[in-house]
Design a protein around this motif. Structure first.
Motif, PDB file in Angstrom:
ATOM      1  N   LYS A  73       0.884  -1.342   0.503  1.00  0.00           N
ATOM      2  CA  LYS A  73      -0.267   0.144   0.196  1.00  0.00           C
ATOM      3  C   LYS A  73       0.969   1.554   0.239  1.00  0.00           C
ATOM      4  O   LYS A  73       0.576   1.902  -0.703  1.00  0.00           O
ATOM      5  CB  LYS A  73      -0.783   0.296   1.155  1.00  0.00           C
ATOM      6  N   ALA A  74       1.761   1.498   1.074  1.00  0.00           N
ATOM      7  CA  ALA A  74       2.583   2.279   0.738  1.00  0.00           C
ATOM      8  C   ALA A  74       3.294   2.411  -0.332  1.00  0.00           C
ATOM      9  O   ALA A  74       3.782   3.764  -0.887  1.00  0.00           O
ATOM     10  CB  ALA A  74       3.691   2.159   2.289  1.00  0.00           C
ATOM     11  N   GLU A  80       2.026   6.637  -7.066  1.00  0.00           N
ATOM     12  CA  GLU A  80       0.600   7.113  -7.009  1.00  0.00           C
ATOM     13  C   GLU A  80       0.756   9.242  -6.967  1.00  0.00           C
ATOM     14  O   GLU A  80       0.672   9.746  -7.825  1.00  0.00           O
ATOM     15  CB  GLU A  80      -0.703   7.011  -5.628  1.00  0.00           C
ATOM     16  N   ASP A  81       1.916   9.283  -5.821  1.00  0.00           N
ATOM     17  CA  ASP A  81       2.070  10.222  -5.317  1.00  0.00           C
ATOM     18  C   ASP A  81       3.893  11.538  -7.048  1.00  0.00           C
ATOM     19  O   ASP A  81       3.164  12.355  -7.261  1.00  0.00           O
ATOM     20  CB  ASP A  81       3.102  10.952  -4.360  1.00  0.00           C
ATOM     21  N   LEU A  82       3.899  10.458  -7.308  1.00  0.00           N
ATOM     22  CA  LEU A  82       5.175  10.121  -8.867  1.00  0.00           C
ATOM     23  C   LEU A  82       3.951  10.419  -9.900  1.00  0.00           C
ATOM     24  O   LEU A  82       4.751  10.297 -11.393  1.00  0.00           O
ATOM     25  CB  LEU A  82       5.657   9.780  -9.162  1.00  0.00           C
ATOM     26  N   LYS A  84       2.284   7.854 -11.255  1.00  0.00           N
ATOM     27  CA  LYS A  84       2.876   6.973 -12.308  1.00  0.00           C
ATOM     28  C   LYS A  84       1.618   6.291 -11.820  1.00  0.00           C
ATOM     29  O   LYS A  84       1.498   5.237 -13.135  1.00  0.00           O
ATOM     30  CB  LYS A  84       3.838   5.811 -11.645  1.00  0.00           C
ATOM     31  N   THR A  85       1.205   5.723 -11.387  1.00  0.00           N
ATOM     32  CA  THR A  85      -0.529   4.925 -10.539  1.00  0.00           C
ATOM     33  C   THR A  85      -1.654   5.528 -10.163  1.00  0.00           C
ATOM     34  O   THR A  85      -1.457   7.046  -9.313  1.00  0.00           O
ATOM     35  CB  THR A  85      -0.293   3.332  -9.571  1.00  0.00           C
ATOM     36  N   LYS A  86      -2.790   5.216 -10.646  1.00  0.00           N
ATOM     37  CA  LYS A  86      -3.999   5.574  -9.104  1.00  0.00           C
ATOM     38  C   LYS A  86      -4.861   4.281  -9.319  1.00  0.00           C
ATOM     39  O   LYS A  86      -5.397   4.097  -9.826  1.00  0.00           O
ATOM     40  CB  LYS A  86      -4.572   6.426 -10.816  1.00  0.00           C
ATOM     41  N   SER A  87      -4.977   3.879  -7.841  1.00  0.00           N
ATOM     42  CA  SER A  87      -5.011   2.619  -7.319  1.00  0.00           C
ATOM     43  C   SER A  87      -6.496   3.177  -6.346  1.00  0.00           C
ATOM     44  O   SER A  87      -5.921   3.835  -5.366  1.00  0.00           O
ATOM     45  CB  SER A  87      -4.488   1.922  -7.350  1.00  0.00           C
ATOM     46  N   ASP A  88      -7.226   2.689  -6.279  1.00  0.00           N
ATOM     47  CA  ASP A  88      -8.152   2.624  -5.258  1.00  0.00           C
ATOM     48  C   ASP A  88      -7.857   1.199  -4.367  1.00  0.00           C
ATOM     49  O   ASP A  88      -7.950   0.580  -2.854  1.00  0.00           O
ATOM     50  CB  ASP A  88      -9.497   2.423  -5.135  1.00  0.00           C
ATOM     51  N   THR A  89      -6.903   0.181  -4.741  1.00  0.00           N
ATOM     52  CA  THR A  89      -7.133  -1.382  -4.132  1.00  0.00           C
ATOM     53  C   THR A  89      -5.440  -0.798  -4.387  1.00  0.00           C
ATOM     54  O   THR A  89      -4.802  -2.819  -3.735  1.00  0.00           O
ATOM     55  CB  THR A  89      -7.263  -2.229  -5.130  1.00  0.00           C
ATOM     56  N   ALA A  90      -4.650  -0.586  -3.312  1.00  0.00           N
ATOM     57  CA  ALA A  90      -3.808  -0.822  -3.499  1.00  0.00           C
ATOM     58  C   ALA A  90      -2.973  -1.428  -2.165  1.00  0.00           C
ATOM     59  O   ALA A  90      -3.686  -1.344  -0.769  1.00  0.00           O
ATOM     60  CB  ALA A  90      -2.960   1.150  -3.140  1.00  0.00           C
TER      61      ALA A  90
END
Length: 103
Positions: A73-74, A80-82, A84-90
């Motif tokens: 998750k981290a 995501e902060d970078l 690179k991705t966007k996920s609600d299932t991290a």
């Protein structure tokens, strides 16, 4: 064997056996362990980890549990902060368990 077999290393060598001049690199026990490890891999579904002889014939005897790996998750949050991705299932993982047969 999970490390030895894919890397072609005899188990006894990994455990410290030194192969002397004229000795075979693989002992009979090493070979038997590697063959058994491969047999187990071949009998296990790579997707859910269940035994194929059960999972290919039994369509209702499983339960799942959603768990979250906080390390993943981290890591995914950082990506995501970078941007690179966007996920609600991290970090989400689904664990599958075979249920015992009811008598």
């Amino acid at each position: 064997m999970a490390y030895c077999a894919p890397h072609g290393i005899p188990y006894s060598v990994l455990m410290g056996r030194v192969v002397g001049p004229g000795e075979p690199e693989w002992t009979e026990e090493d070979t038997a362990l590697a063959v058994e490890w491969q047999r187990m891999q071949d009998a296990t579904c790579s997707g859910c980890g269940q035994q194929l002889h059960e999972s290919l014939t039994d369509d209702g005897g499983y339960e799942t549990e959603i768990v979250r790996c906080h390390g993943c998750k981290a890591k995914e949050k950082r990506a995501e902060d970078l941007g690179k991705t966007k996920s609600d299932t991290a970090g989400v993982r689904i664990v599958v368990r075979h249920l015992p047969e009811e008598n």
